[in-house]
Design an enzyme around this catalytic site. Sequence first.
Site, short mmCIF file in Angstrom:
data_model
loop_
_atom_site.label_atom_id
_atom_site.label_comp_id
_atom_site.label_asym_id
_atom_site.label_seq_id
_atom_site.Cartn_x
_atom_site.Cartn_y
_atom_site.Cartn_z
N ASP A 27 -32.36 -34.67 17.81
CA ASP A 27 -31.85 -35.26 16.56
C ASP A 27 -30.48 -34.72 16.18
O ASP A 27 -29.90 -35.19 15.21
CB ASP A 27 -32.84 -35.01 15.41
CG ASP A 27 -32.85 -33.57 14.96
OD1 ASP A 27 -32.87 -32.68 15.84
OD2 ASP A 27 -32.81 -33.32 13.74
N ASP B 254 -38.27 -38.64 34.98
CA ASP B 254 -39.51 -37.93 35.33
C ASP B 254 -39.76 -36.75 34.39
O ASP B 254 -40.89 -36.34 34.19
CB ASP B 254 -39.43 -37.39 36.76
CG ASP B 254 -39.15 -38.50 37.75
OD1 ASP B 254 -39.67 -39.61 37.54
OD2 ASP B 254 -38.38 -38.27 38.71
N LYS C 157 -29.25 -24.05 22.79
CA LYS C 157 -28.52 -25.31 22.84
C LYS C 157 -27.30 -25.24 21.94
O LYS C 157 -27.42 -24.68 20.86
CB LYS C 157 -29.43 -26.45 22.36
CG LYS C 157 -30.66 -26.70 23.21
CD LYS C 157 -31.56 -27.75 22.58
CE LYS C 157 -32.27 -27.22 21.35
NZ LYS C 157 -33.22 -28.18 20.76
#
Lengths: 298, 298
Positions: B245, B20, B220
């Site tokens: 990526d 979702d 991240k």
Amino acid sequence: MPPARLSTKLDYQSLLDKHDTWMFDCDGVLWNGDRLVDGAVKVLEILRSHNKSVLFVTNNATKSRPSYKKKFDKLGVEAHVDEIFGSAYAAAVYVSSVMKLPKDKKVYVVGMEGLEQELASEGISYIGGTDPADATLASFSLSSFTRDPAVAAVLCGLDTAINYTKLSKAFQYLQDPATTFLVTNDDSTYPAEGGLLPGAGAISAPLKTASGREPLSIGKPAKTMLDCIKAKHNFDPKRTIMVGDRLNTDILFGQNGGLSTLLVLTGITHIEDIEGPNASTIVPEYVTNSIGDLRILA
Amino acid sequence: MPPARLSTKLDYQSLLDKHDTWMFDCDGVLWNGDRLVDGAVKVLEILRSHNKSVLFVTNNATKSRPSYKKKFDKLGVEAHVDEIFGSAYAAAVYVSSVMKLPKDKKVYVVGMEGLEQELASEGISYIGGTDPADATLASFSLSSFTRDPAVAAVLCGLDTAINYTKLSKAFQYLQDPATTFLVTNDDSTYPAEGGLLPGAGAISAPLKTASGREPLSIGKPAKTMLDCIKAKHNFDPKRTIMVGDRLNTDILFGQNGGLSTLLVLTGITHIEDIEGPNASTIVPEYVTNSIGDLRILA
């Protein structure tokens, strides 16, 4: 074996008798910033009066030897240019004599005027460095960059005018594995008036991180520095002593070269770094509070 | 278990049905520099038409969210400010909501305007950053430096106007172990038009080296970034997929947060990085050549 703490006149007399060549780190040993260590001038006079060879071995890579000599002059310390070995000079000697950089090749420099002067004195072509075109805080774009195919090495030293343009250009060359990666020295900090400032090891850290490469370091504790001195001076390592204030540069440098080592406590190392539960694994042969202690031999 | 290579319409339909909330890294996924990845806009339209939540999760710390949105606008990619999570914003949220920095304390910033804007938007006081007084290539002296006792944290992001003055000041604060050391992200490089340039991890490297300290990284793959998103959006990790990526940032981030992960090969990771003898230990759940492959669902 713990280091021998020197204290009596006999201790110092024995040290004098055993060593013909005395190699000195400068900052933290002979002076701190612009302040002479008490008695340092007198002790150098005593050594010279006993016909000892005196050499100054510094990781300072921002000054050429003639420029570094001015510091001695200003503080009233006798020194001759051929007694001074800085990591800028050693790097230049490495590039010319060990790498044997072909005359049509160049070094990309991240560093200051002294490093450029030493490269020039060894007849090495270079770009970068203090080039006014790179002295900018403007953003850097690869579209404005043309790779110089003659660049065969990147040499990084302390650069207090470091910026993103210089780092980016150096990084472009380092992405080619054929480009040699050299740093003048790996000191993470250096002692300045009022405290510590980031050293050459900090300035080269972005290049190591971005490229994922480990450079060859020229200065103490690397043996390259001693090879450079050997190329210019005769000395017997067994009758040579290295005097310094840093365990992981000066003392390790002496040990790597098979020299005796004398730690002084006027610089970065404190007594708890060599004694007790938190002592370093790098153990000097001798320890004294200050180089000035050798005045007892006058 | 090797990653599932997606290729048939059924593969992509199943992926769509399972998730979702779709979190996207941007550079290397939706675009490369100023060039859109073929089909990326169409795929985002398809996801929105199926009422999927779309979030953009980037380690870019030089731009605030409103400023980063301009990049989307310029490339014709639909995006809303509250769908964009950059490491600058996450760092500001961390300082205000996790550290709960008292109102009388400040952050010393090494970074750019976007980082300052996000700090300001969270009501955090800061010094350094783009302060014109620090925008200099002149040498730095501690005698001209007065420590601001209100500084309780150093926050470093990518700064393409990095210089010795900023690094030296940040290092003075970091010598106090009570000063929190934060970096927006640890990316060693970032992809620019024409090649790689040094990233935030490279810019903070001098501070790590000089201080000997390891910072807390916000972006991240750190979970801090996901905590920041959770504070603003409802999503079920089990029905959320992270598309990226980079294995060691995007994919690891997804795995650290219990999300599904989809690797695309339009950026820094190549097929030999995930298959064969040199494959990474970080294994994405799914792999496809390009986000554009999902156009098959139109």
